[in-house]
Design an enzyme around this catalytic site. Sequence first.
Site, mmCIF file in Angstrom:
data_model
loop_
_atom_site.group_PDB
_atom_site.id
_atom_site.type_symbol
_atom_site.label_atom_id
_atom_site.label_comp_id
_atom_site.label_asym_id
_atom_site.label_seq_id
_atom_site.Cartn_x
_atom_site.Cartn_y
_atom_site.Cartn_z
ATOM 1 N N SER A 1 0.876 -1.052 0.043
ATOM 2 C CA SER A 1 0.151 -0.107 0.186
ATOM 3 C C SER A 1 0.780 1.125 0.048
ATOM 4 C CB SER A 1 -0.672 -0.100 1.025
ATOM 5 O OG SER A 1 -1.613 1.363 1.370
ATOM 6 N N TYR B 1 -3.418 -0.106 10.395
ATOM 7 C CA TYR B 1 -3.338 -0.497 8.788
ATOM 8 C C TYR B 1 -1.998 -0.183 8.474
ATOM 9 C CZ TYR B 1 -4.099 -0.419 3.773
ATOM 10 O OH TYR B 1 -4.231 -0.817 2.545
#
Length: 703
Positions: free
Chosen positions: A579, A592
Amino acid sequence: MSSLTLDHAAAIPFAVPQSRWDEAHAATLGAEGLLLYRSNLLGSDLTVTNFGGGNTSAKLTGIDPVSGSPVDVLWVKGSGGDIGSMALDGFATLYLDKLLGLEAHYRGPDDDDAMVGYLPHCTFNLNGRAASIDTPLHALLPFAHVDHVHPDAIIALAASSGGQAATREIWGGRIGWLPWKRPGYTLGVMLRDYVAANPGIEGVMLAGHGIICWAESAQACYEHTVALIADAARYLNAKMAGRPAFGGQVVAPNPDRAAIVADLMPRLRGLMTGARRKLGHWSDDAEALEFTGSAHFERLAALGTSCPDHFLRTKIAPLTLDPARLTDDTYLAAQITAYRAIYAAYYDRCKRDDSPAMRDANPVVVLVPGVGRITFAADKTTARLAGEFYGNAINVMRGAEAIGDYIALDEREAFDIEYWLLEEAKLQRMPAPRPQVGRIVLVTGGAGGIGAATAARFLRDGACVVLVDRDAAALEAVRAGFARQFGKDVVRAALCDVTDEEQVKAACDIAAREFGGLDVLVANAGIASSAPIEDTTLALWRTNYDVLAQGYFLTARAAWPLLRAMKDQGGSAVVFIGSKNGVAAAAGASAYASAKAAANHLARCLALEGAPHGIRVNVVNPDAVIRGSRIWDGDWRKQRSRAHGIDPGAELEEHYRNRSLLKRDVLPEDIAEACYFLGSDASAKSTGNMINVDAGNVQAFTR
Ligand SMILES: [Zn+2]
């Protein structure tokens, strides 16, 4: 895979076919339609003929397009295809008088290849379907309707030392017998002369091959063929009744055979070097277990197959393995090496001055007592069909041994068929396979936007794919869609939660057992959460780490032995979906983002550890891939919208687009393209890398 219990008191019987002719339907058909109907009925009944096997013909009246006059036209199944699924365009059409006139050019048995060259000159009505090598068999017989098929029960008679006597016993003088002769013009002449010398016969057994028979109408011909097969099946079943096949069982089916195969197939596949990567197919059907576990297994397996149809798919003989030594890599390597040496010796013994170069010497069929039959080929469908053909060969051996000694195809004859020059010319004309044919790809989160797009990207170029997901309904929908689009053979699904160690292992076992191993792992299954640090519960923290860090670890670890097995074939690849937030800090999403950073660093560690094994490990960092994403469907959308102070509806896409340097949306297909690059040989020299696919984000620039 089946969990059958075998009845070892008795051999597996031959299926007895019955007529499926529908008179009401047939009444609606014209002459060509009846030929097609009869062909499809015969070919779609696997008790009648194996896949692609056999051909049918009718001599019909056509109108010559030039003269406008009626002429006799032979309609005969053309080259390629399968009589069970063919349409009318699968028939070659030829002027019968021209075909019969070809005999003026025939100089004897060595002339078969040259005679094939004349067939296109007999084409009626510019039909582009090439006539097959069996055309003379149909043309030279003076009967309106002719069927030629290779059912197991018939070949069992044709390939037995007791076959000729059995033929007499079953049919009296009604069915004749011709010794083995390779299909071609000479066999057509032999057949025509035999029939002329034996008026009134209704068909001829072709030794080592099959049967050819005829009648005066489409229906009569179909029913005649079915009745002959049924006669043979009933006769053999009576001979086999009450006693086990192949001398009885000496090795029982292993209850752990599914696990054994999952361990064995990737290692075998890794050893099959020297050609493109292969796809595997395993079967533990009743035939495979009966044969491999029997007393006569080694003797019969060494003889090889009989019918040319079988042998062309299976190679002359299978490789047999000792079930007690399957975990010994040195043993497996020695067995494969020995097989290749035996194949090379066969080539050297039989080759002629003009023979094509030796082809791939690896075994196609691998047999293991108690475990079953494993086949390897250039693609999944070919591997599956090779297995099915060996199943037919087992049936043939069972029946043949029940009435005498099984007779395999002579080695020299086998070679001449395998290395037939005209067949070689056809192979040379075939287009190159798509770049991913032979590759096996496993995608976690395969039912979601990025996962499904990545799977589709590999499937489109010929790969086989295992979709892994924990959402059963979504998984089945994506699997079924791909099966329709790309074919049932190339896609499998594994219901799996990537945080569960056993489920992850089971998913990798599916890749091993269903396809033979793994070339590319795409670890993509993910979640996302957004919360300020003080609101981040331990449970939320753990969920992120369970899926993103631990899930990637478990998946990579379970895939590792499968990936490592491909070292000598150019290696394998792992792609992690990271990500932007694994590189660039994100306020309000620490659980996250830090878990994604852990996955990124795990990739670098694995790149280091994988390099000696030929395993490349790289990362794709997407940003804001909203379309098709299940992550963006739920709370994450609301949370990120709140964090950016915008409406969670359409404004969100616009927000991310405008935030990017290139001002463009990032789509699942964009991520798939990067995964494809990192999974394919185009990136063969890259490992430990990251590719950002985020439409440009200065914070994520790697440095
Ligand atoms: Zn044939």
